[in-house]
Every structure is written in C-alpha cells, then in structure tokens.
Write an enzyme that holds these catalytic residues in place. Structure first.
Site, PDB file in Angstrom:
ATOM      1  N   LYS A 140      -6.838 -12.189  -3.561  1.00 22.21           N
ATOM      2  CA  LYS A 140      -7.140 -10.874  -4.150  1.00 22.21           C
ATOM      3  C   LYS A 140      -8.317 -10.973  -5.101  1.00 22.21           C
ATOM      4  CE  LYS A 140      -2.645  -8.748  -3.753  1.00 22.21           C
ATOM      5  NZ  LYS A 140      -1.428  -8.270  -4.357  1.00 22.21           N
ATOM      6  N   PHE A 171      -4.363  -7.512 -11.795  1.00 23.44           N
ATOM      7  CA  PHE A 171      -3.009  -8.053 -11.830  1.00 23.44           C
ATOM      8  C   PHE A 171      -2.517  -8.130 -10.387  1.00 23.44           C
ATOM      9  CE2 PHE A 171      -0.688  -8.394 -15.932  1.00 23.44           C
ATOM     10  CZ  PHE A 171      -1.781  -8.237 -16.766  1.00 23.44           C
ATOM     11  N   LYS A 209     -11.763  -8.845  -4.406  1.00 21.09           N
ATOM     12  CA  LYS A 209     -12.251  -7.799  -5.328  1.00 21.09           C
ATOM     13  C   LYS A 209     -13.330  -8.344  -6.274  1.00 21.09           C
ATOM     14  CE  LYS A 209      -7.902  -5.261  -5.048  1.00 21.09           C
ATOM     15  NZ  LYS A 209      -6.947  -4.337  -5.655  1.00 21.09           N
ATOM     16  N   LYS A 229       9.494  22.895  -1.225  1.00 18.51           N
ATOM     17  CA  LYS A 229      10.495  21.827  -1.117  1.00 18.51           C
ATOM     18  C   LYS A 229      10.915  21.665   0.356  1.00 18.51           C
ATOM     19  CE  LYS A 229      14.966  20.486  -2.857  1.00 18.51           C
ATOM     20  NZ  LYS A 229      16.290  21.035  -3.126  1.00 18.51           N
ATOM     21  N   ASN A 245       7.158   3.445  -7.771  1.00 17.83           N
ATOM     22  CA  ASN A 245       7.654   2.065  -7.746  1.00 17.83           C
ATOM     23  C   ASN A 245       8.311   1.732  -9.067  1.00 17.83           C
ATOM     24  OD1 ASN A 245       5.559   0.880  -9.581  1.00 17.83           O
ATOM     25  ND2 ASN A 245       4.231   1.683  -7.981  1.00 17.83           N
ATOM     26  N   ASP A 291      -0.201   2.087  -2.968  1.00 17.16           N
ATOM     27  CA  ASP A 291      -1.246   1.816  -1.970  1.00 17.16           C
ATOM     28  C   ASP A 291      -1.377   2.968  -0.973  1.00 17.16           C
ATOM     29  OD1 ASP A 291      -2.051  -0.637  -2.968  1.00 17.16           O
ATOM     30  OD2 ASP A 291      -0.395  -1.685  -1.984  1.00 17.16           O
ATOM     31  N   PRO A 337      -7.195   5.395  -3.031  1.00 14.95           N
ATOM     32  CA  PRO A 337      -8.403   4.648  -3.399  1.00 14.95           C
ATOM     33  C   PRO A 337      -8.028   3.398  -4.183  1.00 14.95           C
ATOM     34  CG  PRO A 337      -8.155   6.623  -4.769  1.00 14.95           C
ATOM     35  CD  PRO A 337      -7.085   6.684  -3.724  1.00 14.95           C
ATOM     36  N   ASP A 338      -8.731   2.295  -3.946  1.00 11.40           N
ATOM     37  CA  ASP A 338      -8.496   1.078  -4.743  1.00 11.40           C
ATOM     38  C   ASP A 338      -9.379   1.166  -5.987  1.00 11.40           C
ATOM     39  OD1 ASP A 338      -8.497  -1.516  -5.874  1.00 11.40           O
ATOM     40  OD2 ASP A 338      -7.775  -2.317  -3.977  1.00 11.40           O
ATOM     41  N   ILE A 339      -8.754   1.517  -7.099  1.00  8.85           N
ATOM     42  CA  ILE A 339      -9.505   1.799  -8.343  1.00  8.85           C
ATOM     43  C   ILE A 339     -10.221   0.543  -8.829  1.00  8.85           C
ATOM     44  CG2 ILE A 339      -9.307   2.654 -10.717  1.00  8.85           C
ATOM     45  CD1 ILE A 339      -6.558   3.908  -9.737  1.00  8.85           C
TER      46      ILE A 339
HETATM   47  N1  CTP Z   1      -5.130  -1.629  -7.854  1.00  7.58           N
HETATM   48  C1  CTP Z   1      -5.914  -0.512  -8.081  1.00  7.58           C
HETATM   49  N2  CTP Z   1      -5.885   0.537  -7.201  1.00  7.58           N
HETATM   50  C2  CTP Z   1      -5.112   0.487  -6.111  1.00  7.58           C
HETATM   51  C3  CTP Z   1      -4.310  -0.640  -5.863  1.00  7.58           C
HETATM   52  C4  CTP Z   1      -4.346  -1.684  -6.760  1.00  7.58           C
HETATM   53  O1  CTP Z   1      -6.612  -0.467  -9.082  1.00  7.58           O
HETATM   54  N3  CTP Z   1      -5.099   1.519  -5.283  1.00  7.58           N
HETATM   55  C5  CTP Z   1      -5.188  -2.748  -8.791  1.00  7.58           C
HETATM   56  C6  CTP Z   1      -3.914  -3.016  -9.522  1.00  7.58           C
HETATM   57  O2  CTP Z   1      -3.891  -2.331 -10.768  1.00  7.58           O
HETATM   58  C7  CTP Z   1      -3.945  -4.513  -9.693  1.00  7.58           C
HETATM   59  C8  CTP Z   1      -4.616  -4.996  -8.451  1.00  7.58           C
HETATM   60  O3  CTP Z   1      -5.430  -3.917  -8.027  1.00  7.58           O
HETATM   61  O4  CTP Z   1      -4.753  -4.897 -10.773  1.00  7.58           O
HETATM   62  C9  CTP Z   1      -3.628  -5.317  -7.384  1.00  7.58           C
HETATM   63  O5  CTP Z   1      -4.340  -5.629  -6.228  1.00  7.58           O
HETATM   64  P1  CTP Z   1      -3.830  -5.204  -4.790  1.00  7.58           P
HETATM   65  O6  CTP Z   1      -4.485  -6.085  -3.814  1.00  7.58           O
HETATM   66  O7  CTP Z   1      -4.047  -3.787  -4.518  1.00  7.58           O
HETATM   67  O8  CTP Z   1      -2.356  -5.518  -4.981  1.00  7.58           O
HETATM   68  P2  CTP Z   1      -1.218  -4.872  -4.238  1.00  7.58           P
HETATM   69  O9  CTP Z   1      -1.329  -3.396  -4.184  1.00  7.58           O
HETATM   70  O10 CTP Z   1       0.000  -5.432  -4.864  1.00  7.58           O
HETATM   71  O11 CTP Z   1      -1.520  -5.456  -2.800  1.00  7.58           O
HETATM   72  P3  CTP Z   1      -0.484  -5.866  -1.715  1.00  7.58           P
HETATM   73  O12 CTP Z   1       0.440  -4.708  -1.660  1.00  7.58           O
HETATM   74  O13 CTP Z   1      -1.312  -6.058  -0.519  1.00  7.58           O
HETATM   75  O14 CTP Z   1       0.131  -7.125  -2.216  1.00  7.58           O
END
Ligand code: CTP
Length: 401
Positions: free
Chosen positions: A344, A330, A348, A296, A218, A286, A312-314
């Site tokens: 959010k 953020f 979380k 390739k 991104n 995500d 994984p959502d860290i």
């Molecule tokens: N984050 C994370 N791990 C992920 C996704 C997000 O740690 N796999 C953290 C980002 O660093 C940020 C926050 O979670 O601090 C963003 O929340 P999130 O809900 O995941 O935001 P987006 O990915 O932008 O969600 P959406 O695409 O649904 O808007």
C-alpha cells in the site's frame, strides 16, 4: 521513555503565560493547570478575580508560581498603577481558566472594571478562554451570543467538556481537564516541533447511504484519529480534523469538520488543503451504493441486490497532488501485515504508513502498531492509542527534519 512521550513532552519553554482565574468551582483545577504550565517550562503569572478568591486563595497560586498574585486594579496602585497594562506586555498568551459565564459576558462587552477584565481589554497578546459553567448557563441564549462575538473578536475557545457537573447535573459546560488544556497550548503559542505547520487528519468511519435510514459503514471508532489529532496539537501544529460519524469529543484546540460519506470527506479534505502534513487515519468505505434510494426501501421476499461502485481514494489523490503534503497512511489488515502495508505504501507513494492488525485494534483504547518508512519497520508495542499517537508524531517529526 514513557514520560517523554506523555504530556510531559509538551514544551512551553520561554513562553510567558498569564493565567487568569475567575469565579467557579473549577478554579481549584486551575491550581493543577498552573503546576502543569510551570512543569512544561512556561513563565506563569496568575491574576485572580474577586469571585475566584471565594474558591481558592491567591496564596495557593503564589506558592505554585513563586510570584505575587495581583487581584485588584487598586492594590496595583502601589507601583505606577499600570499593572493592567504592564502585565500583558511581553506575555505570549493570556489564558483565562476557568472562564465563568459572567466573565465571558463582561469580556464580550469590553468591560474593564476589575484587574483581569482590564488586562484582557488592554492586552497585547492572544487570549484563550476555557469556559466552565452549568449546562443551562452554557446553552443560554446570552452565552451563545457572547461566544459568537468572542470568536469573531479572535478569542480562542478551549472546551468546554461534557460530563458530571458540580451542581449534580450532567452536560456540556465542565472546564476541560488541565492536561487537555495544556495539550492545546503549543498550537496557540507557536511552540513545539510542529509549530507553524498545518496538519489535516481524517478519522472515524464513513457512512455510505443505501436509503434515507440505512447505510454501509464499518467498526472504526475514530479513537486513533482523534488521538493523532491531539498529539499533533500538543506538538504545536494547527490541526484540522475531518471526521466521519463518531461519539468522540474533539481534542482541545482542534478544528473539526464532520462528514458522513467518502465523497463528503474528500471534499472537506481538499478544501482544508494546502497543508504541510496529511494523516489519513479514517477507515474510508471503499464502496458506496451506486444509486442510493430517495425513499426508504421496502422489504421483499425476492431479496435485495445492491450495486456498489468504488469511492474516491482520498489519500492517493492527495499524495499525487503537485504540492502534496507529507502523507501518512494507515493500513488495517487481518493478516500478512508487513506485506500488505508495504504494498500500500508503494502504491500510494507514501513516505510513512502505519500498519495494525484490525481485529486487535478496532474500537479498542490500545493498539499495537508498526511504522513503515524508507528505512524499514519500527514496532510500537501495545499501548494506549494516545501514547502511540505521540510516538507516531515524534517519528513523523524526525522524518520531516
Ligand atoms: N483511504 C482513503 N480513501 C479511501 C480509502 C482509503 O483516504 N477511499 C486511506 C485510509 O485512510 C488509509 C489508507 O488509505 O490511510 C488505507 O489504504 P487502502 O489501500 O485503501 O486500505 P483499505 O481500504 O483497507 O484497502 P483494502 O481494503 O484493499 O485492504
């Protein structure tokens, strides 16, 4: 208000610092560094080598520090001749800036044939060096070996930076700018509102491979996360920055771990814990490709369908740990900021979430932020990302207290 949030916010009150100046053109910048240290409240004593005096005179530093500037082991014999011992007793830090290649070599070998090297050997306080030299000297094998040894000996390395050099060449080896050096000192000196606190920060984008040469990523530049890392260091925290791919230089004094994918970032963050604070600034992908190709991919007229699976959502995982640090998230949105950000934050279970409008922020040097916490919304009108990061850290300090 602005100045209180700037580099002027760095406080080194009651800290005794010995500033060692060695022979290099960056010695002229040490004069500005001396001034900044004093402005931050430090008690500064300057010591110069013979080579340093070829570039700047002791009188310059005497005028700035208001104290005599010792330059020789032998002139010091006017007292009890033990200046190389006395000077470091009671000091909180010995900072050599600039540290020339020759000085680093002498330091590595424990030489003590001038006042500054003897002082380093006889010191009873931490030592930090800010290297400054030509890029080839920096890259040379003896310098590499010396730096490895100095690190192993517990010497803190600040910089160098990359850029144009006095010799006309461009590369790594410039001394860090005085303001950047100042920003790194609170963490070394146990000074500032986050002294003794460990802060883990994620920054930048992640890169999820499709095949060995292509991937999903991104537009995050990492600027905000790096600014937050600098602001936390200025506030005295020990900072571990887990960074996705960016083109940015690490802020001085920050330990940086480079990662690519969300899975790598998660592993690096969990390995960096425990921490007092976790600030998730990274734009973590995500989704990743379910099975990245080992070879390739060849194009085909039939098109290509990629099967994506969630990463994984860290942040959610760290926030749910039994000994979770104070977690800051953020949220980059393209609309309905308050609504999405609060959702959010609740999901979380975060004490603090920073919202911004992605289209106004991504890749830029400035940002307009809104901080969401239990007390409501706090707007930070558009400003440089480092200024915003300092606001964020002082808000966080208030919440922690
Ligand atoms: N984050 C994370 N791990 C992920 C996704 C997000 O740690 N796999 C953290 C980002 O660093 C940020 C926050 O979670 O601090 C963003 O929340 P999130 O809900 O995941 O935001 P987006 O990915 O932008 O969600 P959406 O695409 O649904 O808007």
């Amino acid at each position: 208000m602005e100045s209180a949030q700037g580099i002027e916010a760095v406080s080194l009150a009651n800290k005794k610092i010995i500033l060692g100046v060695t022979g290099g053109i960056a010695a002229y910048k040490a004069a500005e560094l001396c001034r900044l240290l004093i402005r931050a409240g430090a008690d500064v004593r300057v010591v110069m080598t013979a080579a340093a005096q070829q570039f700047v005179t002791p009188l310059t530093f005497q005028a700035l520090s208001g104290k005599p500037v010792p330059t020789s082991l032998w002139e010091a014999a006017s007292g009890d001749g033990m200046e190389h011992i006395h000077l470091s007793r009671g000091a909180d830090l010995l900072l050599v800036a600039p540290a020339s290649a020759d000085f680093l070599a002498r330091l590595t070998h424990g030489r003590a044939d001038d006042l500054l090297s003897a002082l380093c050997l006889a010191r009873a306080c931490p030592l930090a060096v800010a290297p400054a030299m030509n890029r080839e000297m920096w890259a040379a094998a003896p310098t590499r070996r010396n730096l490895e040894q100095l690190r192993a000996d517990g010497v803190s390395l600040l910089g160098p930076a990359t850029g144009e050099q006095a010799c006309g060449e461009t590369g790594l080896g410039r001394m860090l700018e005085p303001a950047d050096l100042l920003a790194a000192l609170p963490a070394l000196l146990d000074a500032g509102p986050l002294a003794g606190k460990r802060v883990v920060i994620t920054a930048g984008p992640t890169y999820e491979p499709i095949d060995p040469v292509r991937g999903l990523t991104n537009l995050s530049s990492g600027k905000m996360g790096y600014a937050v890392a600098q602001a936390a260091t200025e506030a005295g925290a020990t900072v571990c920055l887990v960074s996705g791919p960016t083109c940015l230089a690490s802020p001085a004094g920050v330990t940086r771990i480079d990662v690519q994918s969300a899975a790598d970032m998660r592993r690096a963050v969990l390995a960096a814990l425990p921490a007092d604070v976790f600030i998730a600034v990274a734009a973590v992908a995500d989704y990743r490709v379910d099975a990245a190709a080992a070879q390739k991919l060849k194009k085909s007229a039939a098109g290509l369908t990629l099967q994506l699976v969630a990463t994984p959502d860290i942040l959610a995982e760290v926030a749910a740990l039994p000994d979770a640090p104070f977690c800051v998230g953020f949220a980059a949105e393209t609309g309905q900021l308050a609504e999405h950000a609060e959702a959010k934050r609740r999901k979380k279970k975060l004490p603090l979430l920073v919202g911004n409008l992605a289209q106004d922020t991504l890749g830029q040097d400035t940002a307009e932020l809104v901080l969401f916490d239990d007390r409501g919304e706090h707007r930070l009108p558009r400003a440089d990302k480092l200024v915003q990061a300092r606001h964020l850290i002082s808000h966080l300090v208030n919440l922690l207290n």
